[in-house]
Design a protein around this motif. Structure first.
Motif, PDB file in Angstrom:
ATOM      1  N   GLU A  34       0.822  -1.222   0.000  1.00 21.48           N
ATOM      2  CA  GLU A  34       0.000   0.000   0.000  1.00 21.48           C
ATOM      3  C   GLU A  34       0.848   1.260   0.000  1.00 21.48           C
ATOM      4  O   GLU A  34       0.384   2.334  -0.365  1.00 21.48           O
ATOM      5  CB  GLU A  34      -0.909  -0.016   1.239  1.00 21.48           C
ATOM      6  CG  GLU A  34      -1.921  -1.141   1.208  1.00 21.48           C
ATOM      7  CD  GLU A  34      -2.774  -1.167   2.467  1.00 21.48           C
ATOM      8  OE1 GLU A  34      -2.541  -0.288   3.348  1.00 21.48           O
ATOM      9  OE2 GLU A  34      -3.653  -2.032   2.549  1.00 21.48           O
ATOM     10  N   ARG A  35       2.139   1.177   0.397  1.00 17.37           N
ATOM     11  CA  ARG A  35       3.016   2.344   0.394  1.00 17.37           C
ATOM     12  C   ARG A  35       3.856   2.427  -0.868  1.00 17.37           C
ATOM     13  O   ARG A  35       4.696   3.277  -1.006  1.00 17.37           O
ATOM     14  CB  ARG A  35       3.909   2.313   1.628  1.00 17.37           C
ATOM     15  CG  ARG A  35       3.131   2.573   2.909  1.00 17.37           C
ATOM     16  CD  ARG A  35       4.040   2.622   4.098  1.00 17.37           C
ATOM     17  NE  ARG A  35       4.636   1.294   4.299  1.00 17.37           N
ATOM     18  CZ  ARG A  35       5.526   1.054   5.269  1.00 17.37           C
ATOM     19  NH1 ARG A  35       5.907   2.021   6.095  1.00 17.37           N
ATOM     20  NH2 ARG A  35       6.002  -0.158   5.426  1.00 17.37           N
ATOM     21  N   GLY A  36       3.640   1.495  -1.783  1.00 16.91           N
ATOM     22  CA  GLY A  36       4.333   1.542  -3.066  1.00 16.91           C
ATOM     23  C   GLY A  36       5.625   0.783  -3.102  1.00 16.91           C
ATOM     24  O   GLY A  36       6.348   0.868  -4.097  1.00 16.91           O
ATOM     25  N   ARG A  37       5.968  -0.034  -2.039  1.00 19.26           N
ATOM     26  CA  ARG A  37       7.204  -0.817  -2.066  1.00 19.26           C
ATOM     27  C   ARG A  37       6.973  -2.044  -2.937  1.00 19.26           C
ATOM     28  O   ARG A  37       5.998  -2.775  -2.765  1.00 19.26           O
ATOM     29  CB  ARG A  37       7.613  -1.228  -0.656  1.00 19.26           C
ATOM     30  CG  ARG A  37       8.252  -0.091   0.147  1.00 19.26           C
ATOM     31  CD  ARG A  37       9.007  -0.665   1.355  1.00 19.26           C
ATOM     32  NE  ARG A  37       8.135  -1.452   2.190  1.00 19.26           N
ATOM     33  CZ  ARG A  37       7.419  -0.994   3.206  1.00 19.26           C
ATOM     34  NH1 ARG A  37       7.467   0.314   3.501  1.00 19.26           N
ATOM     35  NH2 ARG A  37       6.657  -1.799   3.914  1.00 19.26           N
ATOM     36  N   ILE A  38       7.921  -2.274  -3.865  1.00 22.15           N
ATOM     37  CA  ILE A  38       7.776  -3.311  -4.885  1.00 22.15           C
ATOM     38  C   ILE A  38       7.995  -4.679  -4.253  1.00 22.15           C
ATOM     39  O   ILE A  38       8.992  -4.903  -3.548  1.00 22.15           O
ATOM     40  CB  ILE A  38       8.750  -3.074  -6.047  1.00 22.15           C
ATOM     41  CG1 ILE A  38       8.434  -1.726  -6.713  1.00 22.15           C
ATOM     42  CG2 ILE A  38       8.714  -4.224  -7.053  1.00 22.15           C
ATOM     43  CD1 ILE A  38       9.469  -1.284  -7.718  1.00 22.15           C
ATOM     44  N   THR A  39       7.041  -5.604  -4.591  1.00 21.01           N
ATOM     45  CA  THR A  39       7.138  -6.979  -4.048  1.00 21.01           C
ATOM     46  C   THR A  39       7.355  -7.995  -5.154  1.00 21.01           C
ATOM     47  O   THR A  39       7.919  -9.072  -4.887  1.00 21.01           O
ATOM     48  CB  THR A  39       5.841  -7.314  -3.283  1.00 21.01           C
ATOM     49  OG1 THR A  39       4.725  -7.148  -4.143  1.00 21.01           O
ATOM     50  CG2 THR A  39       5.683  -6.402  -2.057  1.00 21.01           C
ATOM     51  N   THR A  40       6.923  -7.726  -6.392  1.00 25.45           N
ATOM     52  CA  THR A  40       7.229  -8.626  -7.525  1.00 25.45           C
ATOM     53  C   THR A  40       7.564  -7.750  -8.741  1.00 25.45           C
ATOM     54  O   THR A  40       7.106  -6.600  -8.877  1.00 25.45           O
ATOM     55  CB  THR A  40       6.022  -9.522  -7.894  1.00 25.45           C
ATOM     56  OG1 THR A  40       4.935  -8.716  -8.319  1.00 25.45           O
ATOM     57  CG2 THR A  40       5.596 -10.391  -6.708  1.00 25.45           C
ATOM     58  N   TRP A  41       8.371  -8.354  -9.653  1.00 27.62           N
ATOM     59  CA  TRP A  41       8.885  -7.604 -10.835  1.00 27.62           C
ATOM     60  C   TRP A  41       9.021  -8.613 -11.952  1.00 27.62           C
ATOM     61  O   TRP A  41       9.870  -9.499 -11.902  1.00 27.62           O
ATOM     62  CB  TRP A  41      10.228  -6.997 -10.455  1.00 27.62           C
ATOM     63  CG  TRP A  41      10.852  -6.084 -11.509  1.00 27.62           C
ATOM     64  CD1 TRP A  41      11.690  -6.452 -12.494  1.00 27.62           C
ATOM     65  CD2 TRP A  41      10.699  -4.692 -11.592  1.00 27.62           C
ATOM     66  NE1 TRP A  41      12.087  -5.375 -13.236  1.00 27.62           N
ATOM     67  CE2 TRP A  41      11.490  -4.247 -12.679  1.00 27.62           C
ATOM     68  CE3 TRP A  41       9.971  -3.754 -10.868  1.00 27.62           C
ATOM     69  CZ2 TRP A  41      11.562  -2.889 -13.052  1.00 27.62           C
ATOM     70  CZ3 TRP A  41      10.068  -2.426 -11.246  1.00 27.62           C
ATOM     71  CH2 TRP A  41      10.845  -1.988 -12.304  1.00 27.62           C
TER      72      TRP A  41
END
Length: 816
Positions: A34-41
């Protein structure tokens, strides 16, 4: 983990899901919290953005946004929107690992776990840079196209062009905006198809020609070019130039016709105006009669330049008179005269003929409004009549020559619906200039014709006036021949002859005086003079005429001094002429009154009679030369008609003026002479006239008479001999010189016009004779102008005598 939009029936395990995500190589699929930290790419994200999954795990989405968007809070707004509304559309510039920017479109979506709790966000992006470039190029192309269309329309509008196209098979017609303008119609109206176009819009006189030109173009597949008139909805007429081209279909048959229409009204008007001016100059040059000239000027402008044309001229009394009106309909010409009688031009009006006269410049009303008519016309019936004429536009131009306004030339449009413009003013002024020249020429020609008539009357009258005294002279000589011994009869006849010769001499003197005044060569011997003395002399001169007609004469003088600075002989001539005129034109037993009035700076002498009077139209002409009557058969009295002209000229040379008043025929007349008054101090200090020296004494003389007219020489010699002189006679110049040397005369009377050498040359040769006492040389000639006297003096003459010479003057030679 699943998207909120995923149906439970289609739930996949993580491994299978991962394979699907990684296989979407054209899309960047990124998961974040929800804070915009990337978890998958995924692999597509690596290819699109340049970072590997290891590099981006735990990083925030801020890294793929441009610095300006990050600074503007675009990332936070997108996260907030997606969490709140479950998705947020995203189309903007993004940034790759190497700093390169690209345009991407995508969406940020909220995802949930199996229990439906928020489990993060997924962002999907696709590179749209190339598409955006194409779209930008397309937009630029469209803008360029729109700009080109605008410029084309602007050019069409500026050139007064309208574009059209017609489908020859269906008859469908398309008009672009300019077509409406050149037809005076509102844009957006339905185009007018061909049959109605010809019937409703094309001028009736041009319809057949337009149809033929178009049909000819279709037959030859070459198109057409034609000039024609169209009728606007407001009734005005405009000129168009139409050009059309035929467009064939695949088989080569004519399918479409397209073209342009251009408003050429101004050009056609200019062409017509130039033709009009050339025609006007040509026609005006051929007109010589004054009224015909005025009529021709009015007719020339109709209908090419105006529907109505009027000419108003300033009369001698200062009034403005309508002298010509033109319209194609003669009945309307009569109507115009009637309306002008009922509604004459207002001298105080701000517009109209009188304003043109007052200001000496053009009056221009582009649009004659109903408010103008209401302000000018109060009579309802007259207002209705003028409204019915449909007056549209007005120009009034002064007719001027030599800085003076002669009248006004008025142009008005009505039926043609023509609206005058600034360009029309130049044409109107040009025509007015040519018209003014024609009017002046007609006036001059009329004056020349009147002068010729007056000259013919004068010559006929001169012959009559010369024969009048010659008849009694001739008769008297016959009587003397028959009864030479009857002393009483001879004396009576001699008196008659003397009076008639005197009349002839005065007639010639008057003619010479008029000539001298007109050329400025008359000599005045001015001195302080009393008008009382002058009038006394004039009365004595005129008394025989007054008494012969049994008129009663009264003289009234002022108590104040009547001194003027004048030539007494010439002033006596002025008043004797006025008295003779009064006696001549007053019936037998009439009354003549002479009164002298004193005003502060001038003296006024009034000569009144109760005679035949003067017609009103003649009162402004009586001082003109030969103005007594138009034909000798109309003259009730004799005379050359130069007396009043002589009076006016002499008074003017004395700084005064003469006025005439008469209430009409048989109502008598009054002539008033105004002369500058001489102050008392001037009268006292003026030098007294020199007294004539007494003639020197002497005895009989030797006189040589030189005259080629044998009768004249003989009579002069006889008179001199009768006075005791010794006389010799010769008839030419060379003999005169020889005879002078031999005869040694005391006096030589020498004619100027001699058959060999003239009198001047003879005098010069006599003056050069040596050993001879120089005689007194007297020029005896019929030439009496100042220059003749100057020539005589230069040749050596002592005196200049004008024929006929008073016999008493000849007899005086014996006493000199």
């Amino acid at each position: 983990m699943r998207s909120e939009l995923t149906d439970p029936a289609f739930q996949l395990d993580d491994r299978h899901y991962r394979q699907i995500v990684d296989s979407a190589l054209d899309y960047a699929i990124i998961s974040c919290d929800e804070r915009g930290r990337i978890t998958t790419w995924n692999e597509g994200a690596r290819r699109l953005l340049g970072w590997t999954a290891a590099e981006m795990m735990g990083q925030t989405l801020h890294r793929i946004f441009t610095p300006e968007d990050v600074a503007a809070g675009a990332v936070e707004r997108e996260l907030s929107t997606a969490m709140r509304e479950r998705h947020a559309l995203d189309e903007r510039w993004h940034q790759r690992k190497g700093g390169e920017r690209f345009w991407a479109s995508g969406e940020l979506m909220r995802v949930h776990d199996e229990e439906g709790r928020p489990a993060g966000l997924v962002k999907i992006l696709r590179d749209r840079t190339e598409q955006r470039r194409h779209e930008a190029e397309l937009q630029r192309f469209n803008e360029t196209l729109r700009a080109g269309e605008q410029r084309l329309q602007l050019a069409l509008d500026a050139g007064g062009l309208g574009v059209w196209q017609a489908d020859l098979a269906s008859g469908e017609v398309t008009w672009w905006p300019g077509m409406y303008l050149v037809h005076g119609m509102s844009p957006g109206a339905a185009p007018v198809p061909a049959p109605r176009y010809y019937d409703e819009l094309v001028h009736p006189d041009d319809r057949a020609r337009v149809v033929e030109a178009i049909q000819e173009g279709l037959r030859g597949s070459t198109g057409h070019r034609v000039e024609y008139r169209v009728l606007w909805p407001d009734g005005s007429v405009h000129w168009l130039e139409g050009r059309g081209h035929v467009l064939p279909d695949a088989s080569g048959a004519a399918a479409l016709m397209s073209g342009v229409c251009m408003d050429v009204t101004r050009r056609k008007n200019a062409e017509n105006d130039l033709k009009f001016l050339a025609q006007a100059s040509e026609e005006l040059a051929d007109v010589t009669d004054f009224q015909s000239t005025l009529d021709k000027i009015a007719r020339l402008a109709v209908p090419g330049f105006a529907d109505w044309c009027a000419v108003d001229m300033l009369a001698d009394d200062g009034s403005l008179q309508r002298v010509a009106v033109a319209h194609v309909d003669p009945a309307k010409v009569e109507l115009a005269h009637e309306l002008h009688r009922r509604l004459p031009a207002d001298p105080q009006a701000a517009t109209g003929p009188w304003s043109v006269v007052r200001e000496g410049r053009v009056a221009y009303v582009p649009e004659i409004s109903d408010e103008m008519l209401l302000a000018r016309i109060g009579d309802p019936q007259l207002l209705a009549a003028i409204r019915a004429l449909g007056l549209r536009s007005y120009i009034g131009v002064p007719l001027s020559a030599h800085g003076h306004t002669l009248g006004v030339l008025t142009f008005v449009t009505a039926e043609s619906r023509r609206r005058y413009t600034e360009d029309d003013l130049a044409l109107a002024q040009d025509l007015a200039r040519r018209a003014a020249v024609a009017i002046e020429n007609a006036k001059l020609l009329r004056a020349l014709r009147n002068s010729d008539r007056a000259k013919d009357v004068f010559l006929a009258t001169l012959a009559h006036e010369l024969r009048n005294p010659l008849a009694p002279i001739w008769n008297g000589l016959s009587i003397i021949k028959r009864v030479p011994g009857d002393a009483h009869r001879v004396e009576q006849v001699t008196g008659i002859i003397e009076r008639q010769v005197g009349q002839l001499s005065r007639l010639v003197d008057d003619l010479l005086d008029v000539s001298r005044i007109s050329t400025g060569k008359i000599e005045l011997k001015k001195e302080p003079t009393s008008l009382v003395q002058v009038l006394t002399t004039a009365v004595e001169i005129s008394r025989p005429h007054i008494e012969a007609a049994h008129h009663r004469l009264t003289l009234t003088f002022t108590d104040e001094p009547t001194d003027v600075y004048a030539d007494p002989a010439r002033m006596a001539q002025v008043f004797s002429n006025l008295l003779n005129n009064a006696a001549k034109y007053t019936r037998r037993g009439g009354r003549i009154d002479v009164a002298v009035e004193a005003q502060p700076s001038q003296l006024v002498v009034r000569v009144r009679d109760n005679g035949t009077g003067i017609a009103p139209e003649m009162q402004g002409k009586v001082f003109g030369l030969f103005a007594q009557a138009t034909h000798q058969t109309e003259r009730r009295q004799g005379g050359l008609g130069i007396g009043l002209s002589l009076v006016e000229g002499l008074v003017r040379l004395h700084g005064g003026r003469v006025e005439v008043r008469s209430e009409g025929l048989d109502r008598g007349s009054e002539f008033a002479v105004y002369l500058p008054r001489l102050g008392r101090e001037q009268a006292r200090t003026a030098a007294a006239p020199a007294q004539p020296a007494p003639p020197p004494g002497g005895g009989n003389r030797r006189v040589l008479v030189v005259e080629d007219n044998v009768d004249s020489a003989t009579t002069v010699a006889e008179l001199l001999s009768m006075s005791g002189n010794e006389v010799a006679v010769v008839h030419d110049g060379m003999t005169a010189v020889e005879r002078t040397a031999a005869f040694r005369p005391d006096v030589v009377l020498l004619d100027i016009g001699l058959p060999d050498i003239n009198g001047y040359e003879a005098a010069r040769r006599i003056r050069k004779l040596e050993g001879v006492r120089q005689p007194m040389l007297i020029a005896l000639t019929g030439w009496g102008q100042p220059q003749d006297k100057e020539l005589a003096a230069q040749a050596g003459f002592d005196h200049h005598w004008t024929k006929p010479v008073d016999p008493a003057r000849l007899q005086e030679l014996a006493s000199r």
